[in-house]
Design a protein around this motif. Structure first.
Motif, PDB file in Angstrom:
ATOM      1  N   ARG A 372       0.815  -1.218   0.000  1.00 39.12           N
ATOM      2  CA  ARG A 372       0.000   0.000   0.000  1.00 39.12           C
ATOM      3  C   ARG A 372       0.848   1.269   0.000  1.00 39.12           C
ATOM      4  NH1 ARG A 372      -5.215  -0.083   1.939  1.00 39.12           N
ATOM      5  NH2 ARG A 372      -4.901   1.693   3.294  1.00 39.12           N
ATOM      6  N   LYS A 373       2.055   1.158   0.502  1.00 45.98           N
ATOM      7  CA  LYS A 373       2.894   2.359   0.633  1.00 45.98           C
ATOM      8  C   LYS A 373       3.787   2.584  -0.585  1.00 45.98           C
ATOM      9  CE  LYS A 373       2.745   2.618   5.597  1.00 45.98           C
ATOM     10  NZ  LYS A 373       1.457   3.335   5.635  1.00 45.98           N
ATOM     11  N   LEU A 374       3.708   1.694  -1.578  1.00 44.88           N
ATOM     12  CA  LEU A 374       4.576   1.819  -2.753  1.00 44.88           C
ATOM     13  C   LEU A 374       3.851   2.512  -3.905  1.00 44.88           C
ATOM     14  CD1 LEU A 374       6.089  -1.793  -2.709  1.00 44.88           C
ATOM     15  CD2 LEU A 374       7.045   0.303  -1.701  1.00 44.88           C
ATOM     16  N   PRO A 375       4.559   3.365  -4.658  1.00 44.14           N
ATOM     17  CA  PRO A 375       3.895   4.107  -5.742  1.00 44.14           C
ATOM     18  C   PRO A 375       3.277   3.191  -6.802  1.00 44.14           C
ATOM     19  CG  PRO A 375       6.111   4.957  -5.322  1.00 44.14           C
ATOM     20  CD  PRO A 375       5.964   3.736  -4.480  1.00 44.14           C
ATOM     21  N   ASP A 376       3.858   1.986  -7.001  1.00 48.08           N
ATOM     22  CA  ASP A 376       3.293   1.063  -7.997  1.00 48.08           C
ATOM     23  C   ASP A 376       2.546  -0.090  -7.324  1.00 48.08           C
ATOM     24  OD1 ASP A 376       5.291  -0.416  -6.910  1.00 48.08           O
ATOM     25  OD2 ASP A 376       6.178  -1.049  -8.813  1.00 48.08           O
ATOM     26  N   GLY A 377       2.242   0.054  -6.029  1.00 51.89           N
ATOM     27  CA  GLY A 377       1.508  -0.982  -5.313  1.00 51.89           C
ATOM     28  C   GLY A 377       2.243  -2.306  -5.266  1.00 51.89           C
ATOM     29  N   GLY A 378       3.538  -2.295  -5.548  1.00 57.89           N
ATOM     30  CA  GLY A 378       4.324  -3.533  -5.505  1.00 57.89           C
ATOM     31  C   GLY A 378       3.873  -4.563  -6.536  1.00 57.89           C
ATOM     32  N   LEU A 379       3.124  -4.126  -7.540  1.00 51.52           N
ATOM     33  CA  LEU A 379       2.505  -5.093  -8.462  1.00 51.52           C
ATOM     34  C   LEU A 379       3.505  -5.892  -9.278  1.00 51.52           C
ATOM     35  CD1 LEU A 379      -0.581  -2.994  -9.516  1.00 51.52           C
ATOM     36  CD2 LEU A 379      -0.649  -5.300  -8.535  1.00 51.52           C
ATOM     37  N   THR A 380       4.641  -5.254  -9.613  1.00 54.12           N
ATOM     38  CA  THR A 380       5.583  -5.980 -10.469  1.00 54.12           C
ATOM     39  C   THR A 380       6.678  -6.686  -9.672  1.00 54.12           C
ATOM     40  OG1 THR A 380       6.751  -3.898 -10.829  1.00 54.12           O
ATOM     41  CG2 THR A 380       5.150  -4.562 -12.505  1.00 54.12           C
ATOM     42  N   LYS A 381       6.535  -6.702  -8.345  1.00 52.69           N
ATOM     43  CA  LYS A 381       7.492  -7.482  -7.556  1.00 52.69           C
ATOM     44  C   LYS A 381       7.301  -8.968  -7.829  1.00 52.69           C
ATOM     45  CE  LYS A 381       6.663  -5.900  -3.397  1.00 52.69           C
ATOM     46  NZ  LYS A 381       6.738  -5.784  -1.923  1.00 52.69           N
ATOM     47  N   LYS A 382       6.062  -9.407  -7.965  1.00 55.06           N
ATOM     48  CA  LYS A 382       5.765 -10.822  -8.142  1.00 55.06           C
ATOM     49  C   LYS A 382       5.228 -11.145  -9.532  1.00 55.06           C
ATOM     50  CE  LYS A 382       6.491 -12.402  -3.875  1.00 55.06           C
ATOM     51  NZ  LYS A 382       5.521 -13.179  -3.139  1.00 55.06           N
ATOM     52  N   PHE A 383       4.642 -10.145 -10.167  1.00 55.88           N
ATOM     53  CA  PHE A 383       3.961 -10.398 -11.436  1.00 55.88           C
ATOM     54  C   PHE A 383       4.535  -9.483 -12.522  1.00 55.88           C
ATOM     55  CE2 PHE A 383       0.768 -10.554  -7.921  1.00 55.88           C
ATOM     56  CZ  PHE A 383       0.647 -11.932  -7.839  1.00 55.88           C
ATOM     57  N   THR A 384       4.248  -9.850 -13.775  1.00 51.39           N
ATOM     58  CA  THR A 384       4.496  -8.891 -14.851  1.00 51.39           C
ATOM     59  C   THR A 384       3.166  -8.213 -15.167  1.00 51.39           C
ATOM     60  OG1 THR A 384       3.955 -10.513 -16.548  1.00 51.39           O
ATOM     61  CG2 THR A 384       6.264 -10.388 -15.857  1.00 51.39           C
ATOM     62  N   LEU A 385       3.239  -7.028 -15.767  1.00 58.51           N
ATOM     63  CA  LEU A 385       1.988  -6.373 -16.173  1.00 58.51           C
ATOM     64  C   LEU A 385       1.264  -7.239 -17.200  1.00 58.51           C
ATOM     65  CD1 LEU A 385       2.644  -2.524 -16.382  1.00 58.51           C
ATOM     66  CD2 LEU A 385       1.365  -3.816 -14.665  1.00 58.51           C
ATOM     67  N   ASP A 386       2.022  -7.952 -18.033  1.00 57.66           N
ATOM     68  CA  ASP A 386       1.386  -8.874 -18.982  1.00 57.66           C
ATOM     69  C   ASP A 386       0.528  -9.904 -18.250  1.00 57.66           C
ATOM     70  OD1 ASP A 386       2.211  -7.817 -21.369  1.00 57.66           O
ATOM     71  OD2 ASP A 386       3.941  -9.143 -21.611  1.00 57.66           O
ATOM     72  N   ALA A 387       1.073 -10.506 -17.228  1.00 61.17           N
ATOM     73  CA  ALA A 387       0.336 -11.542 -16.502  1.00 61.17           C
ATOM     74  C   ALA A 387      -0.914 -10.961 -15.845  1.00 61.17           C
ATOM     75  CB  ALA A 387       1.237 -12.198 -15.454  1.00 61.17           C
TER      76      ALA A 387
END
Lengths: 498, 498
Positions: A372-387
């Motif tokens: 929640r505190k990250l500007p990109d919501g940490g979304l690409t730490k585990k996933f790719t935007l493609d996935a």
């Protein structure tokens, strides 16, 4: 010896071990500690007796011949198993691009805010740009079709599934059928990294998996026309599907709704489910005895955490205020979907950017609250935007968001609660892979009570609600490791009964 | 006399009044009743003492010079009061029609379902058809502009309001300024039937109203650029607005968020708010003492309803399970908006049909829970589709849904709770008009505790969260009736203190 004598005697005994010239304070302290220990022991003994006297709940037996679809039975003649390829008309993609190009972005995030108010608007603009300019749907379609898809009619509904067979190199190995079940807001996409690891033989192992991954009535599967299709009823459909594919007995694995559906199948079909593997083990039994029992345990644990949870799980429950805050913060979608699925579904059906924000929000905070505190919501730490966009596209191109979220309403209904699947024990061999950022946390003592034949609890350092998608290697290893334990548990049970 | 002696003595006394030859059962019954009565009395005395010893909460004093806007202070020179006309560009309406014409309606409602799963899809198709073919925005604009609108900059934000002056016939009457505040998902549209009734003189009454209706930071008012603009902070802006208009002292009326904002103004500015009128009186003080006190009252009331609520309010609380179900069913939107306003806001900003379903859902079930069972959600029992779509259009054409729902997040934050507006008493004269289908119900005993100078509680037979919109005549009469009581209360207070 009365309880009072025991209390005083224990106090005397303890004090004589320490020092003869004790101060009045150490004496009082000693008595207090003894009292607390005796009170806790008494409580534990009493609740165990209470539980022992408590009759075991028995889940309802569900009819297997329900027609959930809108079509007349005569149109539902058995059509066998049909191969299926994911396709989309160019008009759908054109419309999507038009809609994305005309997204309204009139606001900025509040100053200094990342994902604390939900999906960050600045980052959503980047997602849209990637979706429009870099995401290649035809390439993604090739990828999604790289596993073999099928459809068949079960219970009046046209049900979609992936059926991945072992690699050719696995000729002489025993083949183990396993049904993978995902949840919301996931899709079959969650299993694309996991499946290859299950169908590829491993060194010194004499078996390999044949995987049926099922989209839980979402995506390419037809939606019910009648109310009442909750997890247990979906379980009936999946069991019939597996039988139709020729698997009388099979394994089941899943997290999220896949846990609830798999659990209900394990309860309803102990002869068919050889073993139940889950990344979301919990006990949802909300009757007074388990609730009070748990509340007292958890309350005592707020002073002595070890009483309620293992060392590595302390952070899951304590401080309790943080856990309550986390649950409140992250369950708004669940609350709305359980009560007004058609209202929220209507909005999400009509806005691709809204759908992306709504779904991807969950892949941010339910994999790690710190995101929640990250500007990109940490979304690409585990996933790719493609996935992540593959997953959004599966909902968008099938128009299935509204029918998918109805499951929350069916599950959290009095009709479902009365069936007692939340209350009944699971007796088939079960393996629990536990991840630290799972949304709802059931302490091990409750998991142990729900699953009467628990062959394994494994705990991992990272991962949340979408463990199979986040950590496919860990989950694959966990499944491989669980099979021999399942077999052993079955053997023990049959030799014990013979 | 000990408590035990009192208990036995009372039992003896009561039994001697009935019959000398009492059976052992009637004797036990008599003792039991006496015990319960004494226990309840003891509880009431204890909690009153506890309350008396409990220090009065004092709300924080808020700074008045905060700049909530994104612009630099130098661009915020006082621009006076600017007349404002609602206009929309043809492109906005064209885009809306295009979007409505391309709405995705891939599903039907579940068989036999009305509004129980949220907004009914069949009825939503009718709403869309009306919106596209019968709703005449240019005629509606004329109607919306029939009241005089203005804008002015306060606290760095461009604030919109309606300022309706008394009819010409009111020349020699005393003019009473009143600030009307609406909530979510309402808008200034809620007051269009009420305002004419307030600015038109009544027989034998020597005053008339001058109305400032304010959109609570929604719609045509600029949204905050910084987090933290909760109800108390909006109250600061509204007080400054009233002062800027030349009203040092004024009345405030509102329901929904209008209640919370008005309440906070009454607490913060007792010298300025001459009287507070509300259609949603409640006490939200959630500290242990009031919570336990209320819980015990309500629990006793589940056996003896009269102990907790007046006869006409029994249906509001009992059976408690129904009330809990109702709260769970109807507060999903609140939960989601309080935790993920930007996520849900993004979706609703981008779909007119989704916005209409989401907003109008609330005007269905929050005016009467029985509406869930009606095919049209009971929407046209109290409203016209024109009126409901006016309200949707105000959100759609101003792109204000996302910034409006952020208020839930600001209000339900620890930062706001710490300011103690929920905890502090309201001391200015207050009148409560209570409607039976209000979302959250505070029993009168709590309302009486929150509002220390309650001049009137009036109870009506029909109406819910949007009372001023649903029942404008009743609310107008309630306001007219309250003013003399407010004046009397002020006079009593000043003569008492002189």
């Amino acid at each position: 010896m009365s309880f009072a004598q025991l209390y005083i005697g224990a106090g005397n005994g303890f004090s004589s071990l320490t020092t003869r010239n004790h101060s009045p304070y150490s004496w009082m302290f000693c008595k207090a500690i003894t009292g607390v220990v005796l009170a806790i022991s008494g409580y534990v003994v009493l609740t165990q007796l209470w539980y022992a006297a408590y009759p075991e709940e028995i889940a309802a037996t569900l009819p297997e011949d329900v027609n959930w679809g809108a079509r007349q039975p005569e149109s539902l003649k058995d059509d066998g198993i049909r191969p299926f390829t994911i396709t989309t008309s160019p008009a759908v993609i054109e419309h999507l691009k038009f809609r994305l190009n005309h997204t309204k972005f009139p606001h900025a995030p509040l100053k200094g805010v990342s994902f604390e108010y939900g999906f960050n608007i600045d980052y959503l603009k980047k997602v849209r740009s990637y979706w429009l300019n870099s995401y290649d749907w035809s390439a993604r379609l090739k990828f999604l079709n790289s596993l073999p898809h099928f459809k068949t009619i079960v219970s009046g509904l046209d049900i979609h599934f992936i059926h991945a067979k072992p690699a050719a190199s696995a000729k002489n190995l025993k083949v183990i059928p396993i049904l993978l079940i995902h949840g919301w807001p996931g899709s079959i996409r969650e299993f694309y990294e996991l499946i290859p690891q299950l169908i590829t033989p491993r060194k010194n192992v004499d078996y390999v998996f044949e995987v049926v991954a099922h989209p839980a009535g979402f995506g390419y599967s037809e939606a019910a026309a009648y109310s009442g299709l909750a997890t247990a009823q979906i379980g009936v459909i999946f069991k019939k599907l597996m039988n139709k594919l020729g698997y009388e007995k099979f394994y089941v694995s899943g997290g999220n709704w896949g846990f609830k559906i798999g659990r209900d199948m394990a309860i309803a079909y102990p002869e068919n489910v050889l073993g139940f593997h889950s990344t979301m083990c919990m006990d949802m039994h909300l009757a007074p005895v388990p609730v009070v029992w748990t509340a007292v345990h958890v309350w005592i644990g707020s002073f002595i955490p070890g009483f309620a949870v293992a060392k590595e799980d302390e952070h899951r429950l304590y401080p309790l205020r943080d856990y309550a805050n986390w649950l409140w913060t992250e369950t708004g979608y669940l609350h709305l979907q359980a009560t007004k699925p058609d209202t929220i579904g209507t909005a999400l059906l009509d806005s691709p950017i809204g759908l992306a924000a709504y779904l991807m929000d969950k892949f941010s905070s339910l994999t790690n609250p710190a995101n929640r505190k990250l500007p990109d919501g940490g979304l690409t730490k585990k996933f790719t935007l493609d996935a992540l966009l593959d997953n959004v596209m599966i909902y968008w191109t099938t128009d299935s968001i509204l029918t998918a979220v109805r499951l929350y309403s069916e599950y959290l209904s009095n009709d479902y609660i009365k069936l007692k699947f939340d209350a009944a024990p699971v007796k088939v061999p079960t393996a629990c892979a536990r991840f630290p950022h799972e949304l709802v946390y059931s302490p091990d003592f409750r998991v142990n009570r729900k699953f009467k034949n628990l062959v394994r609890i494994s705990k991992y350092n990272d991962g949340g609600l979408y463990a199979a998608f986040e950590e496919p290697k860990i989950v694959a290893n966990d499944i491989w490791t669980s099979i021999p334990l399942f077999l052993k548990a079955r053997q023990n049970a049959s030799s014990g009964s013979s």
